[in-house]
Scaffold this active site. Structure first.
Site, PDB file in Angstrom:
ATOM      1  N   GLU A  41     -13.705 -11.706  -1.591  1.00 50.64           N
ATOM      2  CA  GLU A  41     -14.546 -10.502  -1.593  1.00 50.64           C
ATOM      3  C   GLU A  41     -15.962 -10.850  -1.146  1.00 50.64           C
ATOM      4  O   GLU A  41     -16.578 -10.119  -0.361  1.00 50.64           O
ATOM      5  CB  GLU A  41     -14.566  -9.880  -2.995  1.00 50.64           C
ATOM      6  CG  GLU A  41     -15.395  -8.608  -3.041  1.00 50.64           C
ATOM      7  CD  GLU A  41     -15.560  -8.058  -4.444  1.00 50.64           C
ATOM      8  OE1 GLU A  41     -14.621  -8.160  -5.257  1.00 50.64           O
ATOM      9  OE2 GLU A  41     -16.647  -7.513  -4.723  1.00 50.64           O
ATOM     10  N   CYS A  88     -17.193  -3.338 -11.273  1.00 55.11           N
ATOM     11  CA  CYS A  88     -16.430  -2.088 -11.269  1.00 55.11           C
ATOM     12  C   CYS A  88     -15.987  -1.691 -12.674  1.00 55.11           C
ATOM     13  O   CYS A  88     -15.988  -2.507 -13.598  1.00 55.11           O
ATOM     14  CB  CYS A  88     -15.236  -2.212 -10.332  1.00 55.11           C
ATOM     15  SG  CYS A  88     -13.899  -3.167 -11.054  1.00 55.11           S
ATOM     16  N   HIS A 125      -9.558  -6.930  -1.237  1.00 50.68           N
ATOM     17  CA  HIS A 125     -10.868  -7.570  -1.447  1.00 50.68           C
ATOM     18  C   HIS A 125     -11.854  -7.299  -0.330  1.00 50.68           C
ATOM     19  O   HIS A 125     -13.012  -7.683  -0.422  1.00 50.68           O
ATOM     20  CB  HIS A 125     -10.693  -9.084  -1.575  1.00 50.68           C
ATOM     21  CG  HIS A 125      -9.542  -9.442  -2.428  1.00 50.68           C
ATOM     22  ND1 HIS A 125      -8.329  -9.829  -1.934  1.00 50.68           N
ATOM     23  CD2 HIS A 125      -9.413  -9.414  -3.762  1.00 50.68           C
ATOM     24  CE1 HIS A 125      -7.494 -10.033  -2.933  1.00 50.68           C
ATOM     25  NE2 HIS A 125      -8.127  -9.796  -4.046  1.00 50.68           N
TER      26      HIS A 125
HETATM   27 FE1  SF4 Z   1     -11.217  -4.815  -7.687  1.00 54.63          FE
HETATM   28 FE2  SF4 Z   1     -12.332  -3.146  -9.437  1.00 54.63          FE
HETATM   29 FE3  SF4 Z   1     -11.338  -2.189  -7.151  1.00 54.63          FE
HETATM   30 FE4  SF4 Z   1      -9.731  -3.041  -9.081  1.00 54.63          FE
HETATM   31  S1  SF4 Z   1     -11.121  -1.260  -9.168  1.00 54.63           S
HETATM   32  S2  SF4 Z   1      -9.566  -3.514  -6.888  1.00 54.63           S
HETATM   33  S3  SF4 Z   1     -10.873  -4.781  -9.904  1.00 54.63           S
HETATM   34  S4  SF4 Z   1     -13.064  -3.585  -7.365  1.00 54.63           S
END
Ligand code: SF4
Length: 489
Positions: free
Chosen positions: A307, A375, A255
């Site tokens: 995060e 994301c 995070h």
């Molecule tokens: Fe978090 Fe998205 Fe990275 Fe997976 S891809 S660790 S959900 S930010």
């Protein structure tokens, strides 16, 4: 078909008879029946002898398989039953039960049965099951290796065992209400994302390379199964870098962290390996870029989420956290002409879009990130679960309570009017929820291991015939490089 509860002895039958709704399930006193298997679903209830230490008279044993000679009958529903019984405060053990043709008085014989891996012995279960995959066995322990039958204290142990059986009656009723045929709709994609896989691999490689203990600040990813697994391999999870002995290896969780955490680690001479997801690092960079231009950054996210705490730490004097559209309506900024926004990566898309809309209306000069901060994994899992939710009566989301992206998956379903539950694993699923539910959707948050989905599908199949359908055709081919500390020689 109406399910059957088979109870071999009269005392067992009396313990359950008046506590189970006969409309829902037939309670049959069987004696030590032999012959053809019964039609399913069948739950065998009664008393049994423990084979291993740690299982006490009055404890319950739920069989995940029943053995008799070379025959093995699996009971996939066992985790659901064991979880429901534990939630009622009962002491429950999950494992193989062996059926033999006589009461085992000889300690040496118990030992040899225990050596096969069985945890309890009875004289009936294997003879009463349907063997169609929908069998269940719940046994109350009446004697243990150090307190065998016919030894002093037996009557009291019998009373304890029958009391445990009575206490299990409501769960047996729940089981009866939940049995039935189902369609399982699996959301795709689901479960691990590239950032989570990378973070776990970093800890595993660090353990291989440096040996245990490897320290990890906070949960490497928000999933208790992942954490427990890494703990068992030698990872030590700490809250803060200050707790780590000087000179040790410290992995920073996926995070991300505030720069102050890195400084503390450096001061303590720790060898830091950064498992921050590169997509979280990208948001940190944006915040640094905006702050360097003297802009105030409105960080859309959950105030206490790790995060967000880490990202805010990049410029604590310049970042204001905005949780939702309501807070966006009231947030005050020093200079609306010097303003930008960034986002937590695991937000619900619709809610985040609404928040941005409010900010753009109130502050037309606000700058945004080059590309969306939510994301790809969050976006894909939300799209996939919404498709499943439209067709399901209930959606089960596998993930831990502190997993932001898993919680958002529940919200997406509820927004569409489909009930959804977040569970850590199959043992968390409430049997009552499944009553009358014929189409169950299943997904998993980005931090939940795929094996938990497989285990849940298997457990549900123990309640009756299931048809499993995969919904969704989005393929994910994202992969991130590992840090040099765990790759270079
Ligand atoms: Fe978090 Fe998205 Fe990275 Fe997976 S891809 S660790 S959900 S930010």
């Amino acid at each position: 078909m109406r399910p059957t509860v088979c109870v071999p002895l009269r005392s067992e039958w009396l313990a359950l008879r008046d506590r189970i709704d006969p409309e829902l399930v037939e309670v049959v006193r069987t004696g030590r029946a032999t012959g053809e298997p019964r039609p399913g679903p069948v739950l065998v209830a009664g008393v049994a002898g423990a084979l291993v230490s740690g299982i006490e008279p009055g404890d319950l044993v739920v069989a995940n398989e029943v053995r008799r000679g070379d025959t093995v009958v699996t009971c996939p529903v066992a985790p659901l039953l064991a979880g429901a019984l534990r939630r009622r405060g009962l002491r429950v053990h999950l494992g193989p039960v062996v059926t033999v043709d006589h009461v085992v008085h000889d300690p040496a014989e118990r030992e040899s049965l225990a050596a096969t891996g069985a945890i309890a012995v009875d004289t009936e279960s294997a003879l009463l099951l349907s063997r169609d995959g929908s069998d269940a066995v719940v046994r109350a322990v009446v004697d243990a290796p150090d307190r065998l039958l016919l030894r002093p204290g037996m009557p009291l142990r019998g009373v304890k065992a029958l009391a445990a059986l009575r206490a299990a009656a409501p769960v047996i009723e729940q089981w009866a209400g939940a049995v039935g045929e189902r369609v399982i709709l699996l959301a795709g994609p689901r479960s691990f994302c590239a950032g989570v896989e990378r973070a776990i691999e970093i800890v595993e490689r660090a353990l291989d390379r440096f040996g245990a203990p490897v320290y990890v600040r906070r949960q490497i990813v928000h999933n208790r199964h992942v954490v427990a697994d890494l703990q068992a391999r030698g990872a030590v999870f700490v809250e803060e870098a200050e707790e780590v002995p000087e000179g040790s290896v410290l992995v920073l969780a996926a995070h991300g962290v505030a720069p102050a955490v890195r400084r503390t680690a450096e001061q303590r001479g720790l060898q830091v390996i950064d498992a921050t997801c590169p997509l979280v690092s990208k948001v940190h960079q944006e915040v640094r870029r905006f702050a360097a231009r003297d802009s105030t950054v409105l960080l859309i996210g959950h105030h206490d989420h790790e995060e967000v705490v880490g990202t805010r730490g990049e410029a604590p004097d310049r970042v204001l956290v905005v949780a939702d559209a309501r807070e966006a309506e009231t947030v005050e900024v020093p200079d609306p002409q010097r303003l930008a926004y960034a986002m937590q990566t695991t937000l619900a898309q619709d809610e985040a879009a609404e928040t941005v809309q409010v900010l753009r209306r109130r502050f037309p000069a606000i700058e945004g990130p080059h590309s969306d901060d939510i994301c790809y994994a969050t976006t894909n899992r939300q799209h996939a679960v919404s498709r499943v939710a439209r067709e399901a009566d209930l959606v089960i989301v596998i993930g831990s309570q502190n997993s932001s992206n898993s919680l958002r998956l529940v919200e997406v379903c509820e927004t569409l009017g489909t009930p959804a539950r977040l569970v850590d694993d199959a043992s968390d699923v409430d049997l009552d929820l499944l009553a009358g539910v014929r189409r169950v959707g299943i997904t998993a948050g980005a931090s939940a291991p795929p094996v938990l989905v497989e285990a849940l599908v298997a457990a549900l199949s123990g309640l009756g015939r299931t048809v499993v359908c995969e919904l969704g055709d989005t393929t994910e081919d994202v992969a991130f490089l590992l840090p040099k500390e765990v790759t270079t020689a």
